[in-house]
Structures are given as C-alpha cells and as structure tokens.
Write an enzyme that holds these catalytic residues in place. Structure first.
Site, mmCIF file in Angstrom:
data_model
loop_
_atom_site.group_PDB
_atom_site.id
_atom_site.type_symbol
_atom_site.label_atom_id
_atom_site.label_comp_id
_atom_site.label_asym_id
_atom_site.label_seq_id
_atom_site.Cartn_x
_atom_site.Cartn_y
_atom_site.Cartn_z
ATOM 1 N N HIS A 1 -37.306 10.027 -166.075
ATOM 2 C CA HIS A 1 -37.503 8.751 -165.379
ATOM 3 C C HIS A 1 -36.531 7.687 -165.866
ATOM 4 C CE1 HIS A 1 -41.331 10.826 -164.564
ATOM 5 N NE2 HIS A 1 -41.291 10.154 -163.442
ATOM 6 N N LYS B 1 -35.679 12.732 -158.009
ATOM 7 C CA LYS B 1 -35.200 13.361 -156.785
ATOM 8 C C LYS B 1 -34.972 14.830 -157.016
ATOM 9 C CE LYS B 1 -33.208 12.657 -152.686
ATOM 10 N NZ LYS B 1 -33.982 13.800 -152.208
ATOM 11 N N LYS C 1 -27.370 16.740 -163.049
ATOM 12 C CA LYS C 1 -26.505 16.736 -161.865
ATOM 13 C C LYS C 1 -26.330 15.306 -161.341
ATOM 14 C CE LYS C 1 -27.594 20.185 -159.438
ATOM 15 N NZ LYS C 1 -28.367 21.099 -158.580
ATOM 16 N N ASP D 1 -22.964 10.420 -160.702
ATOM 17 C CA ASP D 1 -23.322 8.994 -160.592
ATOM 18 C C ASP D 1 -24.222 8.698 -159.402
ATOM 19 O OD1 ASP D 1 -21.887 8.167 -162.876
ATOM 20 O OD2 ASP D 1 -20.017 8.219 -161.742
ATOM 21 N N LYS E 1 -38.142 18.569 -159.262
ATOM 22 C CA LYS E 1 -38.082 19.782 -158.426
ATOM 23 C C LYS E 1 -39.498 20.211 -158.112
ATOM 24 C CE LYS E 1 -34.867 22.555 -156.816
ATOM 25 N NZ LYS E 1 -33.513 22.083 -156.484
ATOM 26 N N SER F 1 -28.014 13.201 -149.945
ATOM 27 C CA SER F 1 -29.405 12.738 -149.903
ATOM 28 C C SER F 1 -29.480 11.267 -150.334
ATOM 29 C CB SER F 1 -30.277 13.571 -150.846
ATOM 30 O OG SER F 1 -30.713 14.731 -150.202
HETATM 31 P P1 NAD Z 1 -31.632 29.332 -148.264
HETATM 32 O O1 NAD Z 1 -33.047 29.748 -148.271
HETATM 33 O O2 NAD Z 1 -31.128 28.563 -147.096
HETATM 34 O O3 NAD Z 1 -30.666 30.608 -148.427
HETATM 35 C C1 NAD Z 1 -30.719 31.529 -149.468
HETATM 36 C C2 NAD Z 1 -30.139 32.843 -148.943
HETATM 37 O O4 NAD Z 1 -30.023 33.758 -150.030
HETATM 38 C C3 NAD Z 1 -31.040 33.505 -147.891
HETATM 39 O O5 NAD Z 1 -30.254 33.850 -146.762
HETATM 40 C C4 NAD Z 1 -31.571 34.744 -148.613
HETATM 41 O O6 NAD Z 1 -31.813 35.824 -147.730
HETATM 42 C C5 NAD Z 1 -30.433 35.044 -149.578
HETATM 43 N N1 NAD Z 1 -30.836 35.850 -150.734
HETATM 44 C C6 NAD Z 1 -31.978 35.789 -151.454
HETATM 45 N N2 NAD Z 1 -31.956 36.689 -152.450
HETATM 46 C C7 NAD Z 1 -30.780 37.341 -152.347
HETATM 47 C C8 NAD Z 1 -30.177 38.392 -153.086
HETATM 48 N N3 NAD Z 1 -30.791 38.938 -154.127
HETATM 49 N N4 NAD Z 1 -28.934 38.810 -152.715
HETATM 50 C C9 NAD Z 1 -28.301 38.245 -151.675
HETATM 51 N N5 NAD Z 1 -28.822 37.251 -150.922
HETATM 52 C C10 NAD Z 1 -30.055 36.804 -151.264
HETATM 53 O O7 NAD Z 1 -31.421 28.534 -149.628
HETATM 54 P P2 NAD Z 1 -30.303 27.462 -149.952
HETATM 55 O O8 NAD Z 1 -30.827 26.114 -149.618
HETATM 56 O O9 NAD Z 1 -29.002 27.915 -149.396
HETATM 57 O O10 NAD Z 1 -30.285 27.538 -151.558
HETATM 58 C C11 NAD Z 1 -29.562 28.540 -152.246
HETATM 59 C C12 NAD Z 1 -29.330 28.094 -153.674
HETATM 60 O O11 NAD Z 1 -28.640 26.836 -153.686
HETATM 61 C C13 NAD Z 1 -30.612 27.875 -154.498
HETATM 62 O O12 NAD Z 1 -30.341 28.216 -155.845
HETATM 63 C C14 NAD Z 1 -30.816 26.373 -154.387
HETATM 64 O O13 NAD Z 1 -31.581 25.856 -155.474
HETATM 65 C C15 NAD Z 1 -29.392 25.897 -154.447
HETATM 66 N N6 NAD Z 1 -29.184 24.540 -153.893
HETATM 67 C C16 NAD Z 1 -29.521 24.248 -152.610
HETATM 68 C C17 NAD Z 1 -29.297 22.961 -152.116
HETATM 69 C C18 NAD Z 1 -29.573 22.591 -150.685
HETATM 70 O O14 NAD Z 1 -29.178 21.475 -150.270
HETATM 71 N N7 NAD Z 1 -30.175 23.445 -149.877
HETATM 72 C C19 NAD Z 1 -28.763 21.986 -152.956
HETATM 73 C C20 NAD Z 1 -28.414 22.317 -154.265
HETATM 74 C C21 NAD Z 1 -28.635 23.611 -154.716
#
Ligand code: NAD
Length: 469
Positions: free
Chosen positions: A60, A66, A90, A95, A102, A358
């Site tokens: 905090h 966020k 992050k 900044d 989470k 965001s």
């Molecule tokens: P998502 O659900 O849109 O996509 C994840 C994809 O990974 C899916 O298509 C799924 O089928 C595939 N997948 C799962 N397990 C797998 C495996 N073992 N091998 C191959 N493919 C596999 O999720 P996302 O939003 O793209 O998030 C993905 C990662 O990015 C996560 O670690 C998330 O925390 C991180 N992230 C996401 C955001 C965001 O804005 N969405 C921001 C920062 C970080």
C-alpha cells in the site's frame, strides 16, 4: 520452493545491491493483506459447488492497489501473493503509481458455461466489495489468465449495483470493453508492451554482439508459448516488426516451421479445427513443452509460471528469453540460463504494458473524458495552419495537390489509441533504459537490475511519506 519464495529470492538478490535498512526491505517484501473467500455456485444442473477465491494486496505504499484476476486451477494463496508482489515491483519499475495486488478463482474456466462464469464472477465481486477489496481508490482489478474484458464488464456492473452513488465507479476495474469505459488499446497492451520491450533490448549493438546476434528485430526467429491475449498480441507485433515466427506451443501441442508461420493464419486454423496441430507446412510436436527447446533467437513464454525449470533450462537454445508471462522461469532455471549467456528480459518489466495502459484507462475514468477529446481537432487545425504558413513563406509555393497531401499526412490530431500507444512506447523504452543503466553500473543481470530499480523507488515512496529513512 513456493512461487512467493522464488519472487522473494529474486528480491533478496537485488536488495543485497542496495543500502536500505533491513526493516525497510522487510516492509517492501511483505504481503500486506490477503483475502480468502469460499462461496457457493449453483451449477446449471442445479448442483451446488463451493468455489475458492483469493485477493492479495501486496503493498500500500501507493494507492489504490492494482492487479489482474486469474481463473485457473493453479490459483492459490501462494500464487496470488507472488503475483501481487510482482505487480508492486512492476508498477514501480514503469512509474505507474499503484501498489501491487492480484486475485484469482480456483477453476478451470473450460468446465463452466458462460452463465455459470457470469454468476461466479458477480459473486466473487460481491465478496470483494463486502470486504473492501475493490474500489477506484482501494483496489482495482484487471484481466489476467482466463479472464477478459467480458469478466471486467460483469465486475463493473456488480460494483455499480452495490455502489450506485459512486461518481467514479467506472474506475473500479480496468480492461473493460470500450463501450463500458474501457480505453482503446488495452486489449493488446501487454503484447504491444512485450514487443516494445524486446525491440528496445535488441537495438543495443553491444548487447546483441555479446549474444552473437545482429541488432534489430528484423529477421530474428521467435518461438511463442501460449496464444492467448498476451501470446497472440506479442506474436502479432513481433511479426509486424519483421521477426520470423518459427514455433508456437499451446495446450494441445506445438508446431514448428523454420521458414516462419503467419500468426493470423495459425489462429484461423485453430478456430476452424480446434487445434494448432497439422498447420499446413509445419511439423507437429506432440509434447508441447518441447517447443521451448527449439532453435530460435527469442523465446517468448506467454502462458503460465514455472514452465522453464532446472530440468529443461540446460536445453533452451534461445539467446533471448522474453518473459511475457508472469514467472515462467524458476529461480534455479534463471541461474542456468544466465550462466549460459542468455539475455533474460524479466516479466517484472516486460509485461508491464498491461498495467501501464490500465493506468491510462483509470485516469480516463476519473477524468470522465476520452483521452485526446479536447485537443484532437485543435492539433489538426494547428498542423494545417503551420503547413499553410510554410507554403506562404516559401518562394516557390507548393502545388495544391502536394499541399493537400501534406495536410492529410501530417495534419492529424492524435486519437485516443495514438496517445495510449505513444504513452506505452515511451514507458517501455524509458524503463528499459533505466534498468539497463543499473545493470551496467552494478554489473548484474536484467532481472536483478529491475528489482533494484523497484526497491529503490518503493523505498523512496516510504521515505517521502516520512515513514522510513
Ligand atoms: P490467456 O488466458 O488469454 O492465455 C493463456 C494461453 O496460454 C491460453 O491460450 C492457454 O491455452 C495457453 N496455455 C496454458 N497452458 C499452456 C501450456 N502448458 N503450454 C502452452 N500453452 C498453454 O492469458 P493471458 O492474459 O494471455 O496471460 C498469460 C500470462 O501473461 C499469464 O502469466 C499472465 O499473468 C500474464 N500477464 C497477462 C496480462 C494481461 O493483460 N492479460 C498482463 C500481464 C501479465
């Protein structure tokens, strides 16, 4: 070691290069609040299932906190604490003035109908609101693995019903559909940021030379794991930037084509057949994880954490590992890759594009005006006035067609998307350079340098508040 333990290990490695008192470091590392919820979901067949959900608010030092909401079977107290901590660091690195948080619901979303997902999302939101874990100035969720703008719209609608008098309620969640207060460019923001981060890394001639690579993205071979929001958009922007996509891994398996594949053609094939396998011209790899070991310049893990471990790390051939997902490389594997001279672009920096945009969405919601709405026409007219003035001042005037074409090309005001993308590009490039300077000064790897940057900035926030020296 637990995921939170791994994040703390990386934190400690970086903290050793700072001079902050142990108490301050302890406060920065600690996870402030955790909320654990169990609630009943009525399934479509009438059965009752008890669903487990969590929300961790790691720090905090800035408010609101966020962080995304994840729907996955990996969700646990440990996972949300680790991911919330990564969010704090992050936000500090790029900044963005938020503390880290989470949330997650322990389900495999494929096992639930849309109606069931809507019911459980609304109930989860209700529970967060009741416990004061959501609000524009308290804690602001966003999409993550297994959730998208649709879930964010349900969260907003539920919050609105509970807080119907709240002027700023649109800012209680980001990653919303544009028609529901979302900002243009948020959906692709994380992948776009991944691209900007990789491009920034690849432009340093001396760093690329150390890896035996030419500077620039053009022609670099890339393997992407996970073709969801982050993986697809990262692949798309890398392809548009001139990289060659030679491998894709998804849950059902992986495909490889050293001549390169078009990402949109692969996605179309997956939509039509239900799988990326048997893509024309590509070789199937039944064990999806083996794709991580393919020959390539850049490996982009964009699925989930812990996919590169000490077991497979020695076989990774990529020269650059770009962590689009959160925590894809365990700390033991990280050491092996560093020892093998791989350039690691760490998650804590590289996937910050999502939270950056965001932040822009949150600002738009609080100001109740679309970015650029007040200035766009003015900028357009101004550019036209400048061109006409240059035309008048030039001895040989432009011909009318040239003048019209110049006005069309140069004389446009920035749209919301232009502003968002420009802010994102600037943020990613600036933060990379800042972290790289620390890397050189302290002679450490990029991850340690990124953590040092985060620790210094969070410690400064506490000092500015007069809480710690
Ligand atoms: P998502 O659900 O849109 O996509 C994840 C994809 O990974 C899916 O298509 C799924 O089928 C595939 N997948 C799962 N397990 C797998 C495996 N073992 N091998 C191959 N493919 C596999 O999720 P996302 O939003 O793209 O998030 C993905 C990662 O990015 C996560 O670690 C998330 O925390 C991180 N992230 C996401 C955001 C965001 O804005 N969405 C921001 C920062 C970080």
């Amino acid at each position: 070691m637990s995921f939170f333990g791994q994040v703390n290990r990386m934190f400690d490695a970086a903290a050793a290069h700072t001079e902050h008192p142990e108490g301050v470091l302890h406060q920065i590392r600690a996870c402030d609040n955790i909320c654990r919820i169990e609630f009943p979901l009525k399934r479509d067949d009438g059965a009752i299932e008890v669903i487990k959900g969590y929300r961790a608010e790691h720090s905090h030092h800035k408010q609101p906190t966020k962080g995304g909401i994840r729907y996955a079977t990996s969700v646990s107290v440990d996972e949300v604490m680790a991911l919330a901590a990564l969010m704090s660091y992050k936000c500090a690195i790029v900044d963005v003035p938020f503390g880290g948080a989470k949330g997650g619901v322990h389900i495999d979303r494929r096992d639930y109908s849309d109606a069931e997902l809507e019911r459980l999302t609304r109930r989860y939101t209700f529970e967060l609101a009741r416990k004061n874990y959501i609000g524009p100035g308290i804690d602001v969720p966003a999409p993550d693995y297994g959730t998208s703008s649709r879930e964010m719209a349900w969260i907003l609608d539920t919050y609105n019903q509970l807080e119907h008098n709240e002027l700023n309620s649109l800012a209680c969640v980001t990653g919303k559909p544009v028609g529901q207060g979302g900002v243009r460019g948020r959906t692709e923001a994380t992948g776009r940021g991944v691209f900007y981060g990789i491009r920034q890394a690849c432009q340093f001639e001396d760093d690329m030379k150390e890896l035996g690579l030419e500077p620039g993205i053009e022609g670099k071979t890339v393997v992407v794991q996970g073709l969801g929001n982050v993986g697809y958009h990262s692949a798309k922007f890398l392809q548009d930037g001139g990289a060659k996509l030679v491998g894709f891994a998804e849950i059902e398996g992986a495909i490889h084509d050293p001549d390169g594949m078009d990402i949109d053609a692969v996605m179309k094939h997956r939509r039509e057949t239900g799988s990326i396998m048997d893509f024309p011209g590509a070789t199937n790899i039944a064990a999806s994880a083996e794709a991580l070991e393919l020959e390539c310049d850049i490996l982009v893990p964009a699925a989930l954490e812990g996919v590169i471990t000490e077991e497979n790390a020695p076989r990774i051939k990529a020269r650059i590992v770009a962590e689009a997902a959160n925590g894809p490389v365990t700390s033991a594997a990280d050491q092996i890759l560093q020892d093998n001279g791989v350039l690691m672009i760490p998650d804590v920096y590289l996937n910050a594009g999502g939270v950056t945009v965001s932040y822009f969405e949150w600002l738009r919601n609080l100001s109740h005006v679309r970015h650029g709405r007040m200035s766009r026409r003015f900028e357009e007219r101004n550019a036209e006035r400048i061109l006409r003035a240059v035309d008048e001042l030039t001895a040989e005037s432009f011909d009318d067609r040239l003048l019209d074409s110049l006005i069309k090309r140069i004389g446009f005001g920035a749209s919301e998307e232009d502003l968002v993308n420009s802010g994102l590009e600037d943020t990613m490039a600036f933060a990379y350079d800042e972290v790289r300077v620390i890397r050189k000064e302290k002679d450490v790897d990029m991850r340690t340098a990124a953590f040092i940057s985060a620790i210094n900035k969070i410690a400064k926030s506490y000092a500015d508040m007069g809480i710690f020296p």
